[in-house]
Every structure is written in C-alpha cells, then in structure tokens.
Scaffold this active site. Structure first.
Site, PDB file in Angstrom:
ATOM      1  N   HIS A   1      27.845   7.282  36.286  1.00 50.36           N
ATOM      2  CA  HIS A   1      28.699   6.854  35.172  1.00 50.36           C
ATOM      3  C   HIS A   1      30.042   6.360  35.684  1.00 50.36           C
ATOM      4  CE1 HIS A   1      26.803   9.333  31.650  1.00 50.36           C
ATOM      5  NE2 HIS A   1      25.904   8.700  32.349  1.00 50.36           N
TER       6      HIS A   1
ATOM      7  N   GLU B   1      21.865   0.435  26.147  1.00 53.84           N
ATOM      8  CA  GLU B   1      21.372   1.699  25.583  1.00 53.84           C
ATOM      9  C   GLU B   1      21.924   1.941  24.187  1.00 53.84           C
ATOM     10  OE1 GLU B   1      22.470   4.940  28.074  1.00 53.84           O
ATOM     11  OE2 GLU B   1      22.179   6.430  26.530  1.00 53.84           O
TER      12      GLU B   1
ATOM     13  N   ASN C   1      24.242  20.156  22.724  1.00 57.77           N
ATOM     14  CA  ASN C   1      25.695  20.076  22.832  1.00 57.77           C
ATOM     15  C   ASN C   1      26.382  20.150  21.455  1.00 57.77           C
ATOM     16  OD1 ASN C   1      28.110  19.832  24.100  1.00 57.77           O
ATOM     17  ND2 ASN C   1      27.825  17.719  24.783  1.00 57.77           N
TER      18      ASN C   1
ATOM     19  N   HIS D   1      17.458  11.184  29.760  1.00 57.55           N
ATOM     20  CA  HIS D   1      18.853  11.521  29.498  1.00 57.55           C
ATOM     21  C   HIS D   1      19.315  12.625  30.452  1.00 57.55           C
ATOM     22  CE1 HIS D   1      21.849  13.000  26.208  1.00 57.55           C
ATOM     23  NE2 HIS D   1      22.381  12.037  26.901  1.00 57.55           N
TER      24      HIS D   1
ATOM     25  N   ASP E   1      26.056   1.694  27.642  1.00 62.96           N
ATOM     26  CA  ASP E   1      25.652   2.517  26.508  1.00 62.96           C
ATOM     27  C   ASP E   1      26.433   2.108  25.258  1.00 62.96           C
ATOM     28  OD1 ASP E   1      25.196   6.159  26.212  1.00 62.96           O
ATOM     29  OD2 ASP E   1      24.872   4.524  24.782  1.00 62.96           O
TER      30      ASP E   1
ATOM     31  N   ASP F   1      25.549  17.689  29.888  1.00 64.16           N
ATOM     32  CA  ASP F   1      25.146  18.664  28.873  1.00 64.16           C
ATOM     33  C   ASP F   1      23.650  18.917  28.857  1.00 64.16           C
ATOM     34  OD1 ASP F   1      26.053  15.971  27.633  1.00 64.16           O
ATOM     35  OD2 ASP F   1      24.537  16.632  26.200  1.00 64.16           O
TER      36      ASP F   1
ATOM     37  N   HIS G   1      26.001   3.438  22.407  1.00 62.01           N
ATOM     38  CA  HIS G   1      26.226   4.722  21.725  1.00 62.01           C
ATOM     39  C   HIS G   1      26.141   4.624  20.207  1.00 62.01           C
ATOM     40  CE1 HIS G   1      27.655   8.947  22.155  1.00 62.01           C
ATOM     41  NE2 HIS G   1      27.118   8.775  23.336  1.00 62.01           N
TER      42      HIS G   1
HETATM   43  C1  CS2 Z   1      25.452   9.743  26.576  1.00 56.94           C
HETATM   44  C2  CS2 Z   1      25.655  11.213  26.524  1.00 56.94           C
HETATM   45  O1  CS2 Z   1      24.691  10.108  28.757  1.00 56.94           O
HETATM   46  C3  CS2 Z   1      24.608   9.373  27.774  1.00 56.94           C
HETATM   47  O2  CS2 Z   1      23.910   8.360  27.698  1.00 56.94           O
HETATM   48  O3  CS2 Z   1      24.920   9.181  25.418  1.00 56.94           O
HETATM   49  O4  CS2 Z   1      26.727  11.495  27.375  1.00 56.94           O
HETATM   50  C4  CS2 Z   1      25.963  11.808  25.157  1.00 56.94           C
HETATM   51  O5  CS2 Z   1      27.171  11.290  24.676  1.00 56.94           O
HETATM   52  C5  CS2 Z   1      26.068  13.314  25.308  1.00 56.94           C
HETATM   53  O6  CS2 Z   1      24.862  13.770  25.851  1.00 56.94           O
HETATM   54  C6  CS2 Z   1      26.323  13.996  23.976  1.00 56.94           C
HETATM   55  O7  CS2 Z   1      26.317  15.398  24.167  1.00 56.94           O
HETATM   56 MG    MG Z   2      23.629   7.585  25.840  1.00 59.50          MG
END
Ligand code: CS2
Ligand code: MG
Length: 408
Positions: free
Chosen positions: A122, A242, A37, A318, A216, A322, A218
C-alpha cells in the site's frame, strides 16, 4: 479424537483481533481468525454464546459437516458476523487437520501450483513527492506490485492515505480510530475523479509502464462515475481498479464493464458466494476480493474460487492489517495451491501483532510463501496477547460536502 475446548481470544496489539482456538481431546490446537473491524465483540459473542457450546465433543475431522451444521443450522443465514464466526471454526479445523497430517495446509488443498504468491503493498501520499517516496519505500522492501492511494486537493484525511507522511514511516494504514464514536471524513467524488488520472499519469511517468499498479475506489462512485474513472485510467494500464462502486447492486457492474477494459476487483465486504453470483456468471469482475475471515472460511472461499475459475476470474484476497496473521496465513495456503490465483494484498502487521501471532510465512523477491510448518503455521502467544486490552475502535463515517452520509 474430538473437540475438547474452544476459546474466544481477544487482543489489541495496535488494533483489535478476535481469534478462535480449538483444542482436541489429543491436545492438537487449531486457530481461526474471527475479526470484523469495528464489530469485533459481535463476533466474539456469536462464537461464545451460540457456537462454542455446539462444538464440544464434535469430530474435528468433519470440516464440511461442521460448516453445513453451523450455516444451515443457524436458520438465519449469511451476514458478516455469522460468516466470520463460521470462518473461524473452519480455519481452526483445517489447521488441526493439517497438523494431524504433519503437513502445511496447502498440501491438503492440492499442493503447490506456483513458486510463490505475488504480493502488493500500500503506497500513498497527499503530495506527488510523498507518494513517490512511499512507492520507493515499498519497492525497496521488495514489493513488485503497488497499490496507489492519494489525497484529494481540497479534502482532509481520506481513505487509504497514511496519516504519517514522513519518509520511512510505516504505512500501516489502520483506519479504525480508537474513539468512542467513529471519526468523520469529508468526500467529493467529482474532485476525486478529476485528480486520480493526474496521479497515475505522474506515477507512470516516474516509474515506467511495467510496474503493476492497483487502486481502490472504496465503494464511492456510482456505476457511471466508475465507468468514467475506468476509462480515464486505461492509458495507465492498471492491474485492477477495486470496489469501483457499491456492489450489492451487482447489475450496476454491467454499466461499468460495458464502458471500460480496466480490470475490476470486488468483494472484500461480501460474505457469501451469492454476493458474487451475477458478477461471476456474467464475468463482470476479474478478481475476487474476499478475505477467508469474512467469506465463511477456507471451505467456502475455495468453493467461490473454483466457481470463479470457470469464468477465468482470479483471486485477490483481502489482506489489510485488520485480517489477522491467521487469516493471512490461510490466504497464502489457498493462494499457493489454487490454479486461479491472481495477487495477494500484503499490509505488514506491526511488531506488536507479530509478537502475539508467531507466523511461518515469508516475503521475499515480491512473493509470499506460506512455509512448510504443519497446519496454517501460526502460533498464538497468550503472554504477549494479555498485554493488549480490547479497545473500542470504529471505521470512519464519510460525508459529502453538504453533509450527506456517503460510502466510506
Ligand atoms: C481496504 C481495507 O485493504 C483494502 O482494500 O479496502 O483497508 C478496508 O478499508 C479495511 O479492511 C476496513 O477495515
Ligand atoms: Mg479495498
């Protein structure tokens, strides 16, 4: 039989995807996802300019040898672009092998180990009401595990919160903006750390103690901040927290692990088993987050999971939008066969995306299933793909309140 052609296909049904299509001398086709991505064209070039010329005439059945040839033969090892290119070739060759065998790929990975792969969706919201509605939407869609992301009072758009909060809108959170340069977001970790526990207390009060909840982080906290968040979330019994801290510094997780029992999931930005070596051998995590597309393919991710199984660490591959339906299908074949499956991220792709990628996997009663179609079970529709031209898109850049660049 041998490899006759390899095409690098780029399409953009709402977001960019790079797909490798390998065709054998007998006309058997295999697909591999090569999408990174925000850096899609780098992988397309790596494949077109440096990999495809090496594939012509190779024995398509020699998957392990081809993997080692592309990994060790490149000299310059690892990294997201290299490993996504190798992953695409690897996925396509496994797809071909299973199609030739006339069976779904999971049968070549050991057969079924479970009825189905537990999925999580989500949910997000900038207010409690919007978040609760989003959770209810996902429960109504059949999800039995929910990731909860929240806005932060005082901040604008932040990661993981769908921009359209209207009830019933798709929460297809695609963070990559189609702009010439990345958009910028503002972040305040202390405000986030104050707010998140109040969100999970409200969610638990509304939805009860049983619903598996994920969150998450992040990559935005220091190990000490991550430890504090993990401890503050313990009363809410998360399925996982996460990316609680940037994990290039694998030793940083020792601090977090020593302070909290909240389960930890890490690895979506990793691309090699070596990125996990300390995390796995010291049992600093509970779930492996890699995507097959970014970790070198099915061959590599299965080796990571077999290594992780020694330390009772499970999969949590994951699976955002994307990762293309080709990559997601590979996750489901691995996930249905692996002993140490944990959970599968499932952001539903858009209608346009599914018009390009015709899939065989199903979602029902909270479980994903790869289906019984020979191979990965995905077909690429060229006519649909041609409607969607590549458009540069970048993930946001994050800055702290004082303007300092921070992890997004
Ligand atoms: C995120 C992703 O899904 C997840 O856990 O961390 O949406 C991430 O932000 C994207 O894959 C980035 O392209
Ligand atoms: Mg993530």
């Amino acid at each position: 039989m041998s490899i006759r052609s390899a095409e690098v296909l780029i399409t953009s049904p709402g977001r960019n995807f790079v797909t490798l299509r390998i065709t054998t001398s007998d006309g058997v086709v295999g697909l591999g996802d090569a999408t990174v991505n925000g850096r899609e064209l780098a992988v397309a070039s790596y494949l077109r300019d440096h990999v495809v010329p090496l594939l012509d005439g190779r024995d398509e059945a020699r998957i392990e040898d081809t993997w080692q040839y592309l990994y060790r033969g490149a000299y310059w090892r690892r990294g997201p672009i290299t490993m996504a290119a190798i992953a695409a070739v690897d996925m396509a060759l496994w797809d071909i092998k299973a199609r030739v065998a006339g069976m779904p790929l999971y049968q070549l990975l050991g057969g079924r180990s479970r009825r189905g792969a537990l999925a999580y969706g989500h949910a997000s919201g900038t207010t409690t009401d919007a978040l609760f509605q989003s959770i209810r939407n996902h429960l109504d869609e059949g999800f039995r595990a929910i990731r909860v992301q929240t806005g932060v009072p005082g901040l604008g758009q932040v990661y993981g919160v769908a921009s359209d909060q209207r009830a019933g809108q798709r929460y297809d959170y695609e963070p990559a903006g189609r702009t010439a340069v990345p958009t910028e977001e503002t972040w305040d970790t202390r405000a986030y750390l104050r707010h998140v526990p109040t969100v999970f207390e409200a969610v638990r009060n509304e939805f009860g103690p049983e619903l598996p909840l994920l969150h998450d982080g992040h990559h935005r906290m220091t190990p000490n901040q991550a430890a504090a968040l993990g401890k503050s979330l313990e009363p809410y019994d998360l399925f996982w927290l996460e990316d609680c801290t940037p994990a290039e510094n694998q030793e940083g997780l020792r601090r977090v692990r020593s302070q909290t029992t909240t389960p930890l999931a890490i690895g979506e930005v990793f691309n090699s088993v070596f990125d996990y070596q300390t995390l796995i051998t010291e049992q600093l995590i509970d779930y492996v987050r890699s995507a097959v597309t970014h970790a070198g393919g099915i061959t590599a991710l299965k080796k990571i999971m077999d290594f992780a199984n020694i330390y009772q660490i499970k999969s949590g591959f994951h699976g955002p939008t994307d990762i293309s339906p080709v990559g997601q299908a590979a996750h489901l074949h691995l996930g249905i066969a692996l002993h140490n499956f944990g959970i599968q991220e499932y952001m539903k792709h858009s209608r346009d995306t599914l018009d390009v990628f015709h899939t065989s996997y199903t979602f029902s009663d909270g479980l994903l299933d790869p289906g019984e179609t020979p191979g990965l079970g995905v077909e690429y529709d060229d006519a649909a793909a041609e409607k969607f031209d590549y458009t540069p898109a970048y993930l946001p850049v994050n800055r702290l309140l004082d303007g300092t660049v921070h992890d997004w």
